[in-house]
Design a protein around this motif. Structure first.
Motif, PDB file in Angstrom:
ATOM      1  N   ALA A 134      63.464  43.304  25.232  1.00  0.00           N
ATOM      2  CA  ALA A 134      64.109  42.549  24.160  1.00  0.00           C
ATOM      3  C   ALA A 134      65.001  41.441  24.718  1.00  0.00           C
ATOM      4  O   ALA A 134      65.078  40.353  24.149  1.00  0.00           O
ATOM      5  CB  ALA A 134      64.926  43.486  23.273  1.00  0.00           C
ATOM      6  N   ARG A 135      65.632  41.699  25.829  1.00  0.00           N
ATOM      7  CA  ARG A 135      66.526  40.694  26.416  1.00  0.00           C
ATOM      8  C   ARG A 135      65.764  39.691  27.275  1.00  0.00           C
ATOM      9  O   ARG A 135      66.005  38.491  27.186  1.00  0.00           O
ATOM     10  CB  ARG A 135      67.612  41.387  27.242  1.00  0.00           C
ATOM     11  N   LEU A 136      64.836  40.171  28.101  1.00  0.00           N
ATOM     12  CA  LEU A 136      64.147  39.256  29.016  1.00  0.00           C
ATOM     13  C   LEU A 136      63.158  38.346  28.297  1.00  0.00           C
ATOM     14  O   LEU A 136      62.928  37.212  28.718  1.00  0.00           O
ATOM     15  CB  LEU A 136      63.429  40.045  30.114  1.00  0.00           C
ATOM     16  N   ALA A 137      62.570  38.823  27.214  1.00  0.00           N
ATOM     17  CA  ALA A 137      61.592  38.014  26.470  1.00  0.00           C
ATOM     18  C   ALA A 137      62.239  36.765  25.872  1.00  0.00           C
ATOM     19  O   ALA A 137      61.537  35.794  25.558  1.00  0.00           O
ATOM     20  CB  ALA A 137      60.948  38.857  25.381  1.00  0.00           C
ATOM     21  N   ALA A 138      63.552  36.765  25.713  1.00  0.00           N
ATOM     22  CA  ALA A 138      64.259  35.615  25.153  1.00  0.00           C
ATOM     23  C   ALA A 138      64.471  34.503  26.186  1.00  0.00           C
ATOM     24  O   ALA A 138      64.886  33.398  25.827  1.00  0.00           O
ATOM     25  CB  ALA A 138      65.609  36.063  24.591  1.00  0.00           C
ATOM     26  N   LEU A 139      64.167  34.772  27.447  1.00  0.00           N
ATOM     27  CA  LEU A 139      64.371  33.784  28.506  1.00  0.00           C
ATOM     28  C   LEU A 139      63.107  32.960  28.701  1.00  0.00           C
ATOM     29  O   LEU A 139      62.033  33.516  28.968  1.00  0.00           O
ATOM     30  CB  LEU A 139      64.747  34.489  29.815  1.00  0.00           C
ATOM     31  N   PRO A 140      63.194  31.617  28.588  1.00  0.00           N
ATOM     32  CA  PRO A 140      62.007  30.784  28.767  1.00  0.00           C
ATOM     33  C   PRO A 140      61.412  30.937  30.159  1.00  0.00           C
ATOM     34  O   PRO A 140      62.115  30.824  31.155  1.00  0.00           O
ATOM     35  CB  PRO A 140      62.514  29.359  28.563  1.00  0.00           C
ATOM     36  N   GLY A 141      60.131  31.231  30.217  1.00  0.00           N
ATOM     37  CA  GLY A 141      59.445  31.368  31.496  1.00  0.00           C
ATOM     38  C   GLY A 141      59.453  32.770  32.066  1.00  0.00           C
ATOM     39  O   GLY A 141      58.941  32.994  33.154  1.00  0.00           O
ATOM     40  N   VAL A 142      60.027  33.719  31.342  1.00  0.00           N
ATOM     41  CA  VAL A 142      60.030  35.115  31.778  1.00  0.00           C
ATOM     42  C   VAL A 142      59.100  35.900  30.861  1.00  0.00           C
ATOM     43  O   VAL A 142      59.263  35.875  29.637  1.00  0.00           O
ATOM     44  CB  VAL A 142      61.455  35.724  31.734  1.00  0.00           C
TER      45      VAL A 142
ATOM     46  N   GLU B   9      73.338  51.990  30.102  1.00  0.00           N
ATOM     47  CA  GLU B   9      74.342  51.114  30.702  1.00  0.00           C
ATOM     48  C   GLU B   9      73.777  50.377  31.918  1.00  0.00           C
ATOM     49  O   GLU B   9      74.077  49.203  32.133  1.00  0.00           O
ATOM     50  CB  GLU B   9      75.594  51.912  31.107  1.00  0.00           C
ATOM     51  N   VAL B  10      72.966  51.058  32.696  1.00  0.00           N
ATOM     52  CA  VAL B  10      72.356  50.427  33.871  1.00  0.00           C
ATOM     53  C   VAL B  10      71.302  49.414  33.424  1.00  0.00           C
ATOM     54  O   VAL B  10      71.231  48.306  33.953  1.00  0.00           O
ATOM     55  CB  VAL B  10      71.751  51.486  34.815  1.00  0.00           C
ATOM     56  N   VAL B  11      70.501  49.778  32.447  1.00  0.00           N
ATOM     57  CA  VAL B  11      69.480  48.858  31.932  1.00  0.00           C
ATOM     58  C   VAL B  11      70.152  47.592  31.399  1.00  0.00           C
ATOM     59  O   VAL B  11      69.697  46.476  31.673  1.00  0.00           O
ATOM     60  CB  VAL B  11      68.628  49.540  30.838  1.00  0.00           C
ATOM     61  N   ASP B  12      71.238  47.757  30.663  1.00  0.00           N
ATOM     62  CA  ASP B  12      71.965  46.598  30.143  1.00  0.00           C
ATOM     63  C   ASP B  12      72.549  45.760  31.275  1.00  0.00           C
ATOM     64  O   ASP B  12      72.535  44.521  31.215  1.00  0.00           O
ATOM     65  CB  ASP B  12      73.073  47.044  29.189  1.00  0.00           C
ATOM     66  N   ALA B  13      73.059  46.401  32.309  1.00  0.00           N
ATOM     67  CA  ALA B  13      73.608  45.662  33.457  1.00  0.00           C
ATOM     68  C   ALA B  13      72.505  44.890  34.173  1.00  0.00           C
ATOM     69  O   ALA B  13      72.718  43.741  34.586  1.00  0.00           O
ATOM     70  CB  ALA B  13      74.307  46.623  34.418  1.00  0.00           C
ATOM     71  N   TRP B  14      71.336  45.497  34.319  1.00  0.00           N
ATOM     72  CA  TRP B  14      70.209  44.787  34.938  1.00  0.00           C
ATOM     73  C   TRP B  14      69.818  43.582  34.085  1.00  0.00           C
ATOM     74  O   TRP B  14      69.545  42.500  34.614  1.00  0.00           O
ATOM     75  CB  TRP B  14      69.019  45.714  35.120  1.00  0.00           C
ATOM     76  N   ALA B  15      69.773  43.743  32.770  1.00  0.00           N
ATOM     77  CA  ALA B  15      69.412  42.636  31.884  1.00  0.00           C
ATOM     78  C   ALA B  15      70.448  41.516  31.971  1.00  0.00           C
ATOM     79  O   ALA B  15      70.095  40.329  32.052  1.00  0.00           O
ATOM     80  CB  ALA B  15      69.283  43.137  30.441  1.00  0.00           C
ATOM     81  N   THR B  16      71.723  41.875  31.994  1.00  0.00           N
ATOM     82  CA  THR B  16      72.784  40.874  32.107  1.00  0.00           C
ATOM     83  C   THR B  16      72.675  40.126  33.432  1.00  0.00           C
ATOM     84  O   THR B  16      72.788  38.897  33.474  1.00  0.00           O
ATOM     85  CB  THR B  16      74.175  41.540  31.967  1.00  0.00           C
ATOM     86  N   GLY B  17      72.432  40.848  34.507  1.00  0.00           N
ATOM     87  CA  GLY B  17      72.256  40.214  35.811  1.00  0.00           C
ATOM     88  C   GLY B  17      71.082  39.252  35.813  1.00  0.00           C
ATOM     89  O   GLY B  17      71.167  38.140  36.342  1.00  0.00           O
TER      90      GLY B  17
END
Length: 156
Positions: free
Chosen positions: A35-43, A138-146
């Protein structure tokens, strides 16, 4: 030919009881990350076709330099992102660096341009030591934020 010993088989059999919960946790974590990474263009995070399921043993993310708006070769982009993700504390690795039929055991030399391109322009979030299915949210969210921070810096 791999024949496990009795102890190995007993441990594996006992772990099968946890398989539904492990699979559900991996799917939950993958959905959160996607859900988070799909919002990034080119990812391009992994996609599951309709009517299918995925256990997300490996969470392979493809990176498209053109859609990201950067002028880098796919492998160069992948390597820069990988290094930056690690600096942000994101567990990211390369896995399966050459197309499977190219491994010596299979004895197939032919070019596999589509498989090679997919491997050159992608990386894995998580690893054998820190698999996606074993992580708390919490770890998944931290990875997405990174990942978001790395991607934002890359494109600026």
């Amino acid at each position: 030919m791999y024949l496990p010993g009795e102890l190995t088989a007993a441990v594996a059999r006992a772990q099968l009881r946890a398989l539904p919960a492990t699979t559900a946790r991996g799917q939950r974590n993958a959905a959160r990350l996607t859900a988070r990474l799909a919002a990034l263009p080119g990812v391009d995070p992994p996609a599951t076709p309709p009517g299918r399921t995925h256990v997300f043993h490996k969470y392979r993310v493809r990176l498209d330099p053109a859609r990201a708006g950067v002028r880098l070769a796919p492998m160069t982009l992948r390597d820069r992102v990988l290094e930056a993700l690690r600096a942000e504390g994101v567990e990211a690795v390369l896995w399966q660096r050459v197309p499977l039929p190219s491994h010596p055991v299979f004895g197939c030399d032919g070019p596999y341009p589509n498989a090679a391109a997919a491997l050159e322009g992608s990386l894995i979030i998580g690893s054998q030591s820190y698999p996606l299915f074993a992580q708390p949210l919490e770890v998944v969210d931290a990875w997405a934020t990174g990942f978001e921070q790395v991607w934002r810096r890359l494109r600026s």
